[in-house]
Write a protein that holds these residues in place. Structure first.
Motif, mmCIF file in Angstrom:
data_model
loop_
_atom_site.group_PDB
_atom_site.id
_atom_site.type_symbol
_atom_site.label_atom_id
_atom_site.label_comp_id
_atom_site.label_asym_id
_atom_site.label_seq_id
_atom_site.Cartn_x
_atom_site.Cartn_y
_atom_site.Cartn_z
ATOM 1 N N ASP A 234 -31.913 28.673 -59.048
ATOM 2 C CA ASP A 234 -31.005 29.777 -58.743
ATOM 3 C C ASP A 234 -31.608 30.721 -57.705
ATOM 4 O O ASP A 234 -32.833 30.877 -57.612
ATOM 5 N N VAL A 236 -31.294 34.755 -55.909
ATOM 6 C CA VAL A 236 -30.802 36.127 -56.034
ATOM 7 C C VAL A 236 -31.240 36.911 -54.796
ATOM 8 O O VAL A 236 -32.234 36.566 -54.151
ATOM 9 N N THR A 244 -29.025 41.502 -59.952
ATOM 10 C CA THR A 244 -28.466 41.071 -61.236
ATOM 11 C C THR A 244 -28.598 39.569 -61.368
ATOM 12 O O THR A 244 -28.323 38.813 -60.427
ATOM 13 N N TYR A 245 -29.031 39.139 -62.551
ATOM 14 C CA TYR A 245 -29.125 37.703 -62.852
ATOM 15 C C TYR A 245 -28.670 37.504 -64.285
ATOM 16 O O TYR A 245 -29.220 38.110 -65.218
ATOM 17 N N ARG A 259 -35.997 32.939 -55.343
ATOM 18 C CA ARG A 259 -35.581 31.978 -56.363
ATOM 19 C C ARG A 259 -35.961 32.551 -57.728
ATOM 20 O O ARG A 259 -36.994 33.223 -57.864
ATOM 21 N N ILE A 260 -35.147 32.240 -58.733
ATOM 22 C CA ILE A 260 -35.374 32.814 -60.056
ATOM 23 C C ILE A 260 -35.037 31.798 -61.135
ATOM 24 O O ILE A 260 -34.178 30.928 -60.964
ATOM 25 N N GLY A 295 -38.571 36.244 -67.252
ATOM 26 C CA GLY A 295 -38.110 35.955 -65.904
ATOM 27 C C GLY A 295 -39.246 35.525 -64.999
ATOM 28 O O GLY A 295 -40.369 36.030 -65.092
#
Length: 543
Positions: A234, A236, A244-245, A259-260, A295
């Motif tokens: 993913d 962000v 926001t994630y 990337r997260i 995270g």
């Protein structure tokens, strides 16, 4: 005289040739691999994972043959003509017989077709019962102090293996012969890097350097997912210091695109880190309401990685880490309470696989690796409690997992990429137990021999590593590899364990005794063993 010199010359040539000649190719699968292949076919699997030793300078031809069979090469090392590949089940026999192939084995994880049963019987805890089988009346939970509180003082009476190998007086006269300047690779999983004995090594100039020079893994997520590799799928974008994630708003370390992903400590596979973590990486006891999610944020341009170790939804209060082997820094889950006898924290090193978009959190949680590393490399330093045999040496730790491919690629990476000069194995016996030919043609054996020929490291391996008197591992058939067995002295039994035994020296059963498949006797060296060593700092009763 000329005839004598000529004869000696011919003898020398023949001797050198016999020492350097490659073991003949094995153009067939041994029955253990045939059993694995039959099982795969019965399960309806379309392909199997192979480790392949090609004939010298034929690696590319083998890679092309694999592609022609519809297979996929996952790892290729032309320096030693080695390939790891997935090959269709119906194409395995054809590949094995290819003239460019030296030998092939199936790389598996877990129990083998001809191995021991996967599920061993569970026995009651014998410590809780008297000889009659009744719970001992002397066991009063209210009077037991556990975990025991250890002294902060150095272990002054620990029985050192230096005495058994007659090295104490030598080191008194030559104190710089302590491993300084040497890189030692341990082929096991990743040890606990926060232990005080694993902080300091010494360079050739006598200056202190980091004990752990390299920290990573050879494990492939697609083949052996033990929870450490995270798919960073993913994206962000942070603006004004936030993004926001999912359902949460995070504080970013800076504005930009990242990337997260979320690291989930409750994943079932996480337990396979050695069973020591209990699915609790931050050692908080997993209180009710905890998300158990951490995270992980990655800046691809700089390769900086932030981990939300305190779960406060902020990366701004976290240290930017990167691949440990580029910038050697450890991250830490949990906060230690110095007033308790154990450490409430677990360290991790970052590893980055750029092309695959993966980040690994290599947790220092392997109990066996932590045990054996101290005997070899522990350094008392300023806060440690004892020295190992080579306190000045630096550690290379590339986790090998439980499959043949990892057992090959971990030493290969350690030697080729990181300059390991000494390599010692703590191998999974599943890899070799079933190869009863013991003729030096198991693929790992062939590759070890080539590593020795090309890079000239010292490689040490247990002659076998499981409790059976007659067992022999094929690994020690590699020319130049030193097979090791263990013994324990009477004094060691008494000082370290409080046990009195009859004999001055006692062979250990987990060390192997010859002969090999070609009649050669093993081991080459009998080594002192079973000494007080390091242990995981976050487990009760071991700190």
């Amino acid at each position: 005289m000329r005839h004598v010199l000529l004869s000696l010359g011919i003898l020398l040539i023949l001797t050198v040739s016999s020492l350097t000649a490659q073991v003949p190719r094995r153009s067939f699968l041994f029955k253990d691999a045939r059993g694995e292949l039959a099982q795969a076919r019965a399960r309806g699997e379309m392909d199997v994972l192979l480790v392949i030793a090609s004939m010298p300078d034929q690696n590319e031809q083998v890679a092309q043959a694999i592609a022609g069979l519809g297979g996929t090469v996952q790892f290729q090392a032309d320096e030693v003509d080695y390939i790891r590949a997935r090959v269709p089940v119906d194409g395995v026999e054809e590949l094995v017989s290819h003239s460019a192939v030296h030998s092939v084995d199936i790389s598996i994880t877990g129990s083998r077709a001809f191995g021991m049963a996967a599920d061993a019987p569970v026995l009651p805890n014998s410590e809780d019962f008297s000889a009659s089988g009744i719970l001992s009346e002397a066991v009063n939970p209210d009077t037991i102090i556990w975990p025991p509180v250890l002294s902060d003082y150095p272990i002054t009476n620990r029985y050192s293996p230096l005495f058994d190998i007659r090295a104490s007086e030598f080191l008194d006269s030559n104190p710089t012969y302590d491993g300084r300047g040497v890189k030692i690779a341990m082929i096991d999983m990743n040890p606990d890097p926060l232990l005080p004995e694993l902080q300091v090594a010494t360079d050739l100039d006598g200056q202190p350097i980091r004990k752990i020079g390299v920290y990573g893994t050879a494990q492939d997520l697609e083949e052996e997912d033990d929870g450490r590799w995270i798919r960073m799928e993913d994206m962000v974008t942070a603006a004004d210091g936030q993004f926001t994630y999912g359902d949460n708003t995070y504080v970013a370390p800076k504005d930009g695109t990242f990337r997260i992903a979320l690291f989930h400590e409750a994943r079932d596979s996480l337990a396979t880190f050695g069973g020591s973590l209990e699915n609790d990486v931050n050692r908080d006891g997993n209180p009710e309401g905890s998300s158990r999610l951490f995270g992980v944020l990655w800046d691809e341009e700089t390769d900086d990685v932030w981990v939300d170790t305190n779960q406060d939804l902020s990366f701004a209060d976290q240290t930017a880490l990167t691949d440990y082997n580029d910038r050697p820094e450890f991250g830490v889950f949990g906060t230690d309470d110095p007033d308790t006898p154990i450490r409430e924290s677990v360290a991790f090193g970052i590893q980055i696989a750029q092309e695959k978009k993966l980040i690994a959190l290599n947790l220092g949680s392997a109990s066996h690796a932590t045990l054996v590393v101290g005997a070899a490399l522990a350094n008392r330093g300023s806060e440690g409690r004892f020295d190992g045999v080579a306190p000045g040496a630096q550690l290379i730790s590339i986790a090998e997992g439980g499959s043949a491919y990892g057992q090959i690629e971990s030493p290969l990476i350690s030697i080729r990429d990181h300059g390991a000069e000494v390599v010692y194995f703590e191998q999974s016996s599943n890899i070799t137990r079933n190869y009863l030919l013991r003729d030096g043609r198991l693929v790992p054996t062939v590759i070890y021999e080539r590593l020795i020929d090309r890079y000239d490291p010292v490689i040490l391996s247990p002659t076998h590593n499981y409790p059976i008197l007659g067992g022999i591992d094929d690994f020690v058939m590699a020319r130049g590899l030193i097979g090791i067995n263990g013994h324990e002295s009477k004094e060691n039994f008494f000082i370290n364990h409080g046990v009195r035994v009859e004999h001055d020296d006692n062979l250990l059963i987990t060390g192997g005794y010859g002969p090999m498949g070609n009649g050669a006797l093993k081991p080459d060296v009998i080594s002192p063993s079973n000494y007080v060593s390091t242990a995981l700092g976050f487990i009760e009763g071991r700190a």
